[in-house]
Design an enzyme around this catalytic site. Sequence first.
Site, short mmCIF file in Angstrom:
data_model
loop_
_atom_site.label_atom_id
_atom_site.label_comp_id
_atom_site.label_asym_id
_atom_site.label_seq_id
_atom_site.Cartn_x
_atom_site.Cartn_y
_atom_site.Cartn_z
N ARG A 1 1.11 -1.25 0.36
CA ARG A 1 0.05 -0.08 0.03
C ARG A 1 0.82 1.09 -0.07
O ARG A 1 0.37 2.33 -0.50
CB ARG A 1 -0.34 0.12 0.88
CG ARG A 1 -1.66 1.13 1.43
CD ARG A 1 -2.80 1.03 1.94
NE ARG A 1 -4.11 2.08 2.21
CZ ARG A 1 -4.32 2.65 3.62
NH1 ARG A 1 -4.04 2.60 4.59
NH2 ARG A 1 -5.48 3.86 3.47
N HIS B 1 -0.05 4.67 -2.39
CA HIS B 1 0.42 5.82 -1.17
C HIS B 1 1.56 6.44 -2.56
O HIS B 1 1.33 7.64 -2.70
CB HIS B 1 0.32 6.41 -0.40
CG HIS B 1 -0.79 5.68 -0.15
ND1 HIS B 1 -1.73 6.39 0.72
CD2 HIS B 1 -2.05 4.74 -0.57
CE1 HIS B 1 -2.59 5.48 1.43
NE2 HIS B 1 -3.37 5.03 0.00
N ASN C 1 -3.13 8.44 4.73
CA ASN C 1 -2.25 8.66 5.96
C ASN C 1 -2.18 7.97 7.12
O ASN C 1 -1.17 6.83 6.97
CB ASN C 1 -1.48 9.63 5.42
CG ASN C 1 0.34 9.34 6.54
OD1 ASN C 1 1.44 8.84 6.28
ND2 ASN C 1 0.64 10.08 7.98
N HIS D 1 -5.55 -5.57 -2.79
CA HIS D 1 -7.13 -6.20 -1.36
C HIS D 1 -6.66 -7.11 -1.40
O HIS D 1 -7.84 -7.59 -0.39
CB HIS D 1 -8.34 -5.40 -1.72
CG HIS D 1 -8.05 -3.99 -1.27
ND1 HIS D 1 -8.91 -3.24 -2.18
CD2 HIS D 1 -7.31 -2.61 -1.30
CE1 HIS D 1 -8.79 -1.46 -2.29
NE2 HIS D 1 -7.14 -1.48 -1.38
C1 HEM Z 1 -8.75 1.90 -6.44
C2 HEM Z 1 -8.37 2.19 -5.23
C3 HEM Z 1 -7.97 2.88 -3.88
C4 HEM Z 1 -9.18 2.73 -2.72
C5 HEM Z 1 -9.93 3.87 -2.71
C6 HEM Z 1 -8.22 1.77 -1.95
C7 HEM Z 1 -8.99 2.03 -0.29
C8 HEM Z 1 -7.85 1.38 0.41
C9 HEM Z 1 -8.35 1.58 2.28
C10 HEM Z 1 -9.86 2.84 2.26
C11 HEM Z 1 -8.11 0.59 2.62
C12 HEM Z 1 -7.93 0.22 4.63
C13 HEM Z 1 -7.11 1.47 5.03
C14 HEM Z 1 -7.72 1.15 6.30
O1 HEM Z 1 -8.91 1.70 6.93
O2 HEM Z 1 -6.58 1.12 7.14
C15 HEM Z 1 -6.88 -0.26 2.30
C16 HEM Z 1 -6.16 -0.54 2.54
C17 HEM Z 1 -5.25 -1.31 1.51
N1 HEM Z 1 -4.78 -0.94 0.16
FE1 HEM Z 1 -6.23 0.10 -1.05
N2 HEM Z 1 -7.30 1.40 -2.54
C18 HEM Z 1 -7.07 1.17 -3.72
C19 HEM Z 1 -6.55 1.00 -4.06
C20 HEM Z 1 -4.97 0.15 -3.76
C21 HEM Z 1 -4.20 -0.63 -4.68
C22 HEM Z 1 -3.82 0.02 -5.72
C23 HEM Z 1 -2.85 -0.86 -3.84
C24 HEM Z 1 -1.88 -1.79 -4.45
C25 HEM Z 1 -1.39 -2.37 -5.70
C26 HEM Z 1 -3.80 -1.08 -2.55
C27 HEM Z 1 -3.40 -2.11 -1.71
C28 HEM Z 1 -3.87 -1.96 -0.68
C29 HEM Z 1 -3.68 -2.24 0.42
C30 HEM Z 1 -1.95 -3.76 0.64
C31 HEM Z 1 -3.44 -2.41 2.11
C32 HEM Z 1 -4.23 -3.18 2.93
C33 HEM Z 1 -3.22 -2.18 4.09
C34 HEM Z 1 -2.91 -3.08 5.03
O3 HEM Z 1 -3.36 -3.50 5.82
O4 HEM Z 1 -1.95 -1.68 5.64
N3 HEM Z 1 -4.93 -0.71 -2.94
N4 HEM Z 1 -7.02 0.47 0.56
C1 LIG Z 2 1.58 8.91 8.52
O1 LIG Z 2 1.69 8.27 8.55
C2 LIG Z 2 3.07 7.45 9.70
C3 LIG Z 2 2.53 5.92 9.43
O2 LIG Z 2 1.20 5.70 10.62
C4 LIG Z 2 3.54 7.67 10.71
O3 LIG Z 2 4.78 7.68 11.70
C5 LIG Z 2 3.70 9.27 10.26
O4 LIG Z 2 4.42 10.24 11.53
C6 LIG Z 2 2.55 9.66 9.95
N1 LIG Z 2 3.00 11.44 9.43
C7 LIG Z 2 2.08 12.35 10.30
C8 LIG Z 2 2.62 13.61 10.38
O5 LIG Z 2 1.48 12.04 11.12
#
Ligand code: HEM
Ligand SMILES: *[C@@H]1O[C@H](CO)[C@@H](O)[C@H](O)[C@H]1NC(C)=O
Length: 343
Positions: free
Chosen positions: A63, A67, A95, A196
Amino acid sequence: MALLFLFLGWCCLVGFSEAQPTPVSGLSYDFYKRSCPKLETIIRDQLKKDFNSDIGLAAALLRLHFHDCFVQGCDASVLLDGSASGPSEQDSPPNLTLRPAAFKAINDLRALIDKQCGRVVSCADVVALAARDSVALSGGPDYKVPLGRRDGLTFATDNATRASLPPPTSNVSFLISTLAKINLDTTDLVTLSGGHTIGIAHCPSFTDRLYPTQDTNMDKTFANNLKLTCPAANTTNTTVNDIRSPNTFDNKYYVDLMNRQGLFTSDQGLYSDSRTKSIVTSFAINQTLFFEQFARSMVKMGQLSVLTGSQGEIRVNCSARNSGSGFWSVLDDGWLGDVASVF
Ligand code: HEM
Ligand SMILES: *[C@@H]1O[C@H](CO)[C@@H](O)[C@H](O)[C@H]1NC(C)=O
Ligand SMILES: *[C@@H]1O[C@H](CO)[C@@H](O)[C@H](O)[C@H]1NC(C)=O
Ligand SMILES: *[C@@H]1O[C@H](CO)[C@@H](O)[C@H](O)[C@H]1NC(C)=O
Ligand SMILES: *[C@@H]1O[C@H](CO)[C@@H](O)[C@H](O)[C@H]1NC(C)=O
Ligand SMILES: *[C@@H]1O[C@H](CO)[C@@H](O)[C@H](O)[C@H]1NC(C)=O
Ligand SMILES: *[C@@H]1O[C@H](CO)[C@@H](O)[C@H](O)[C@H]1NC(C)=O
Ligand SMILES: *[C@@H]1O[C@H](CO)[C@@H](O)[C@H](O)[C@H]1NC(C)=O
């Protein structure tokens, strides 16, 4: 014997060049061949160890690369700690759910790499390679990453970050038009959303589909279970993105969508919209097809607005630009230890 080797050399070289997309100008697959030949081994070996104790780190690193690339290009701007200089990319709501462990892992990798090669590898390249390894080590496709990115000197503002990262409440039209602005097409959208297949989400990212009224496009049992995890819209709790195989990079995310068990509106919509539905089905029934396309779309995403040549810099510290005349050296290690996880 010599002939056999010649033949093998010929076949595999041809196979190799056919499988690799041509990198954008300034990047190349063998960029660090001379300056840091062990780069990819260092990263993969370290992440193998890291993932043994925390498989969630793989999702966090994947992720992070997404970003980074979506917001002003793959220039490691997402890593810049903006707290000293006002609201940055890092202070933006998206973030807040990037995991501190991912930022730490990138800094730790850079320290390992610097020890062997000196400061020649950019933070942006480390992020791209770490994302690739996260996918490969979780069961997904392995692929070559074009290298030679430089680290950016500026971070995006909170507003620019919000404008670049679509929210999970997005419909398909909005997603298609957001990605089109950075030359990613509808296939890239469906494919990259497959990220996802691993990782987690916090309740507020999807509770708009539960409260006040339940999204009719969500399986009822699935919704009821989510309500147990998130008794209120703002509960501080998490759930897995892919209920079938939460830690394995596979095509089950698309099977979830076909069963109305996608977590976000932005996920589930891909199976409702006629422009994306058939792509979802094709990936759900053919994992090889998904893996091949995922590798292609990742290489494409990984080259968005990259800095190359003498643009930008190679950061000393991935969390800060180099301008500060070396004051970093007086700060001790372990600085991330006291960053509490947000949400
Ligand atoms: C298409 C638009 C996308 C949206 C709207 C989106 C949105 C999100 C959101 C809301 C989360 C959860 C954040 C949270 O509540 O903790 C998430 C998690 C994640 N996203 Fe996306 N995402 C998108 C595209 C992508 C892409 C392109 C990738 C990578 C190729 C990706 C990989 C991930 C991964 C791996 C997580 C899990 C992160 C974790 O477990 O720390 N996402 N995404
Ligand atoms: C952005 O998120 C990362 C990971 O949670 C954190 O280390 C960092 O301090 C955050 N940045 C700010 C300015 O809050
Ligand atoms: C950011 O966006 C908000 C809402 O659109 C706006 O009110 C604000 O002025 C913007 N801030 C900057 C610095 O552009
Ligand atoms: C999709 O979302 C956009 C932005 O939120 C909105 O303006 C548009 O009306 C929505 N389209 C449909 C078909 O719901
Ligand atoms: C968090 O989710 C688990 C189930 O995943 C649930 O048992 C627990 O009660 C939830 N915690 C809160 C504070 O809602
Ligand atoms: C959630 O929202 C309720 C009602 O608005 C509020 O009382 C509560 O403090 C919030 N909880 C969290 C964890 O933000
Ligand atoms: C699945 O996709 C791969 C890669 O495109 C293709 O070679 C294979 O024939 C497909 N398999 C089936 C059963 O359609
Ligand atoms: C790297 O930069 C960050 C942000 O300025 C700082 O907090 C941290 O102490 C620095 N790390 C090292 C090892 O110098």
